[in-house]
Design a protein around this motif. Structure first.
Motif, PDB file in Angstrom:
ATOM      1  N   ASP A   2       7.168 -10.631   7.885  1.00 45.14           N
ATOM      2  CA  ASP A   2       6.671  -9.993   9.108  1.00 45.14           C
ATOM      3  C   ASP A   2       5.754  -8.805   8.871  1.00 45.14           C
ATOM      4  O   ASP A   2       5.008  -8.424   9.769  1.00 45.14           O
ATOM      5  N   GLU A   3       5.850  -8.209   7.692  1.00 47.14           N
ATOM      6  CA  GLU A   3       5.043  -7.027   7.416  1.00 47.14           C
ATOM      7  C   GLU A   3       4.613  -7.037   5.957  1.00 47.14           C
ATOM      8  O   GLU A   3       5.356  -7.476   5.089  1.00 47.14           O
ATOM      9  N   PRO A   4       3.409  -6.556   5.691  1.00 54.46           N
ATOM     10  CA  PRO A   4       2.969  -6.487   4.303  1.00 54.46           C
ATOM     11  C   PRO A   4       3.687  -5.347   3.584  1.00 54.46           C
ATOM     12  O   PRO A   4       3.844  -4.257   4.140  1.00 54.46           O
ATOM     13  N   LEU A   5       4.146  -5.626   2.378  1.00 51.40           N
ATOM     14  CA  LEU A   5       4.839  -4.627   1.574  1.00 51.40           C
ATOM     15  C   LEU A   5       4.196  -4.539   0.201  1.00 51.40           C
ATOM     16  O   LEU A   5       3.751  -5.547  -0.354  1.00 51.40           O
ATOM     17  N   VAL A  48      -1.394  -2.121  -3.158  1.00 48.44           N
ATOM     18  CA  VAL A  48      -1.759  -3.429  -2.626  1.00 48.44           C
ATOM     19  C   VAL A  48      -0.556  -3.980  -1.857  1.00 48.44           C
ATOM     20  O   VAL A  48       0.484  -4.249  -2.451  1.00 48.44           O
ATOM     21  N   PRO A  49      -0.685  -4.125  -0.550  1.00 48.37           N
ATOM     22  CA  PRO A  49       0.404  -4.752   0.212  1.00 48.37           C
ATOM     23  C   PRO A  49       0.263  -6.274   0.174  1.00 48.37           C
ATOM     24  O   PRO A  49      -0.847  -6.812   0.092  1.00 48.37           O
ATOM     25  N   TYR A  50       1.386  -6.954   0.218  1.00 48.40           N
ATOM     26  CA  TYR A  50       1.423  -8.414   0.172  1.00 48.40           C
ATOM     27  C   TYR A  50       2.150  -8.942   1.393  1.00 48.40           C
ATOM     28  O   TYR A  50       3.113  -8.358   1.854  1.00 48.40           O
ATOM     29  N   ARG A  51       1.675 -10.087   1.883  1.00 47.95           N
ATOM     30  CA  ARG A  51       2.306 -10.733   3.032  1.00 47.95           C
ATOM     31  C   ARG A  51       2.549 -12.202   2.691  1.00 47.95           C
ATOM     32  O   ARG A  51       1.736 -12.857   2.047  1.00 47.95           O
ATOM     33  N   SER A  52       3.664 -12.717   3.172  1.00 46.63           N
ATOM     34  CA  SER A  52       3.993 -14.128   2.987  1.00 46.63           C
ATOM     35  C   SER A  52       2.976 -14.993   3.733  1.00 46.63           C
ATOM     36  O   SER A  52       2.580 -14.668   4.846  1.00 46.63           O
ATOM     37  N   THR A  53       2.578 -16.087   3.117  1.00 44.98           N
ATOM     38  CA  THR A  53       1.625 -17.013   3.741  1.00 44.98           C
ATOM     39  C   THR A  53       2.336 -18.130   4.518  1.00 44.98           C
ATOM     40  O   THR A  53       1.674 -18.945   5.139  1.00 44.98           O
ATOM     41  N   ARG A  54       3.644 -18.184   4.419  1.00 45.54           N
ATOM     42  CA  ARG A  54       4.473 -19.237   5.026  1.00 45.54           C
ATOM     43  C   ARG A  54       4.289 -20.593   4.341  1.00 45.54           C
ATOM     44  O   ARG A  54       4.737 -21.621   4.852  1.00 45.54           O
ATOM     45  N   LYS A  55       3.638 -20.599   3.192  1.00 47.19           N
ATOM     46  CA  LYS A  55       3.468 -21.844   2.445  1.00 47.19           C
ATOM     47  C   LYS A  55       4.826 -22.420   2.033  1.00 47.19           C
ATOM     48  O   LYS A  55       4.984 -23.638   1.971  1.00 47.19           O
ATOM     49  N   SER A  56       5.809 -21.563   1.787  1.00 45.33           N
ATOM     50  CA  SER A  56       7.110 -22.056   1.331  1.00 45.33           C
ATOM     51  C   SER A  56       7.777 -22.944   2.382  1.00 45.33           C
ATOM     52  O   SER A  56       8.552 -23.834   2.049  1.00 45.33           O
TER      53      SER A  56
END
Length: 180
Positions: free
Chosen positions: A40-43, A87-95
């Protein structure tokens, strides 16, 4: 037909090597938890490490693996509290769309157990139900449950709402088999 990737051509995601690489990237409870944290949020790596209670260097290895396989995406660089580059990262929902490899069910169960151990047991809603289903009944149950999951997964997240995790398992109950 598969082809080799060039700088301009991404690897074919359907090749056996790509499917295996994705499965290996997801074969870690830490990586599954990272994906959930960044849903939900980039971390940043530091924020992920803090939330997991882990060493940032170890977490960075997992983050890089997830980025390399397309499960996490880097967002624009930002400045940290002390002016450092983050650098923040966000899930792409590819999983959600990636089939798991051998042992994936066990990894998901272990991840669930790690996460549920962090909360008050009285707040965990659980259901355990014994059924006897023919093939049509089994297919109907799986289709309907998957439909509900797909519907909720497609919703835009309300960042002000309470975050929840759902774990569902369906397995043959070998202890209830009738003697033949």
């Amino acid at each position: 037909m598969s082809h080799s990737a060039t700088a301009d051509t991404p690897p074919d995601p359907g090749t056996e090597a790509e499917v295996d690489a994705d499965a290996r990237a997801l074969a870690s409870t830490v990586r599954i938890r990272i994906l959930r944290l960044c849903l939900d949020e980039p971390l940043t790596n530091r924020e992920i490490a803090e939330r997991l209670g882990r060493n940032p260097a170890t977490v960075l290895h997992h983050v890089r693996t997830l980025v390399d396989r397309g499960f996490l995406a880097a967002e624009p660089v930002r400045r940290g509290a002390r002016g450092s580059r983050e650098v923040p990262y966000r899930s792409t929902r590819k999983s959600w769309r990636t089939p798991g490899g051998p042992g994936m069910s066990r990894i998901l169960i272990d991840t669930f157990l790690e996460e549920v151990a962090l909360v008050d047991p009285s707040t965990v809603l659980t259901t355990r139900l014994g059924l006897r289903l023919d093939e049509a009944g089994f297919d109907e149950l799986v289709t309907r449950v998957n439909g509900v999951f797909e519907e909720f997964a497609a919703r835009e997240p309300d960042l002000d709402a309470t975050p929840y995790s759902v774990f569902w398992a369906l397995h043959e109950d070998v202890t209830r088999r009738t003697a033949s």
